[in-house]
Design a protein around this motif. Structure first.
Motif, short mmCIF file in Angstrom:
data_model
loop_
_atom_site.label_atom_id
_atom_site.label_comp_id
_atom_site.label_asym_id
_atom_site.label_seq_id
_atom_site.Cartn_x
_atom_site.Cartn_y
_atom_site.Cartn_z
N VAL A 1 0.85 -1.19 0.00
CA VAL A 1 0.00 0.00 0.00
C VAL A 1 0.89 1.24 0.00
N VAL A 2 0.61 2.14 -0.92
CA VAL A 2 1.25 3.45 -0.95
C VAL A 2 0.14 4.49 -0.92
N ALA A 3 0.15 5.32 0.11
CA ALA A 3 -0.90 6.32 0.28
C ALA A 3 -0.28 7.71 0.32
N ARG A 4 -0.90 8.65 -0.38
CA ARG A 4 -0.46 10.05 -0.33
C ARG A 4 -1.46 10.84 0.49
N LYS A 5 -0.97 11.49 1.51
CA LYS A 5 -1.84 12.29 2.36
C LYS A 5 -2.24 13.56 1.63
N PRO A 6 -3.49 13.97 1.74
CA PRO A 6 -3.90 15.19 1.05
C PRO A 6 -3.24 16.41 1.66
N ASP A 7 -3.09 17.45 0.85
CA ASP A 7 -2.63 18.73 1.36
C ASP A 7 -3.73 19.32 2.25
N GLY A 8 -3.34 20.02 3.30
CA GLY A 8 -4.37 20.65 4.14
C GLY A 8 -4.26 20.20 5.57
N GLU A 9 -5.41 20.02 6.22
CA GLU A 9 -5.45 19.78 7.65
C GLU A 9 -4.94 18.38 7.99
N ARG A 10 -4.51 18.24 9.25
CA ARG A 10 -4.07 16.96 9.75
C ARG A 10 -5.23 15.99 9.85
N VAL A 11 -4.92 14.72 9.79
CA VAL A 11 -5.94 13.68 9.87
C VAL A 11 -6.03 13.20 11.32
N GLY A 12 -7.22 12.79 11.77
CA GLY A 12 -7.34 12.18 13.09
C GLY A 12 -7.94 13.13 14.10
#
Length: 267
Positions: free
Chosen positions: A256-267
């Motif tokens: 799995v390779v995931a790219r985090k979106p630009d912007g706010e933190r997740v969680g």
């Protein structure tokens, strides 16, 4: 039930174990990351590939095994740390910890129970626009694992092996759904490698350095040789050698390779 790792035994199949890491790394298109972390770095031989890929980056390797980190410390140019992957996934509401541009975990998550629940926290440690890449074995229904579990469940072994650490993973679609729901772009796939092994009981040698290690360590000294003898015989039956003494070990792995979106933190 805790267990320890033997770096030398693990490295006995270094090339075969390293190929999935190389294949995973090839699908991470980060160009100029400032920080790269390898969670579950083991003896560090593969973490060194991260430093070679991104020589300008600050590269760190983290592993819960002091034995593995001690073996890795001979590799220069990388920061080594004994640490628990679960600590990395803990909430950080005040954003006190610096984000990571590339977070890699190779053949580690399968050892953490309920690791799907950790994915949001791990993604949260990645910088906006950064990458989270991991690989886990997906072969736990193969004889290399099922014969061990069935044998360990019999007496006189069962009294010692109850509660032993057992690795487990999920299909690529399961990981994809979790990460997509977190807003990530996801590239997930699976590959079955066909490792050609030679030598005396090579499948036993392979699994005794990884998946079977906790079971073997849980057994007392007077029972372990008997268990090993029975286990070797079952593996020879499941993975027979050909006329030239070669054994083929199919090994499914999930990437799995995931790219985090630009912007706010997740969680």
């Amino acid at each position: 039930m805790s267990h320890t790792w033997d770096p030398d035994r693990y490295l006995s199949y270094a090339d075969e174990r390293g190929r999935p890491f190389v294949d995973l790394l090839a699908r991470v298109p980060a160009e100029n990351p400032a920080t790269v972390v390898d969670l579950g770095c083991g003896p560090g031989n593969l973490t060194a590939l991260l430093a070679a890929r991104w020589p300008q980056a600050k590269v760190a390797g983290v592993d819960s095994s002091p034995e593995m980190v001690a073996a890795a410390e001979g590799i220069d140019g990388i920061e080594w740390e004994v640490g628990d992957l679960r600590e990395w996934a803990r909430p950080d509401p005040l954003a006190l910890r610096a984000p990571v541009d590339v977070l890699v975990s190779n053949a580690t998550l399968q050892w953490v129970p309920d690791h799907l629940d950790l994915l949001p926290g791990l993604v949260d440690r990645v910088a906006p626009g950064g990458w989270f890449a991991f690989q886990v074995p997906g072969n736990f229904d193969e004889p290399s694992h099922t014969t061990r579990s069935e044998l360990a469940a019999r007496e006189p072994y069962a009294a010692h092996t109850r509660g032993v650490s057992v690795p487990a993973s999920h299909d690529p679609a399961v990981y994809s759904r979790v990460l997509l729901d977190l807003g990530c772009e996801v590239d997930a796939w699976e590959t079955t490698y066909l490792h050609v092994l030679t030598g005396s009981d090579p499948v036993f040698d392979w699994v005794s350095g990884t998946g079977a290690r906790p079971t073997l360590q849980a057994l007392p000294d007077d029972l372990r040789p008997l268990f090993e003898e029975e286990f070797r015989a079952l593996l020879r039956e499941a993975y027979p050698e050909d006329a030239d003494g070669r054994v083929i070990l199919p090994f499914r792995r999930i990437f799995v390779v995931a790219r985090k979106p630009d912007g706010e933190r997740v969680g």
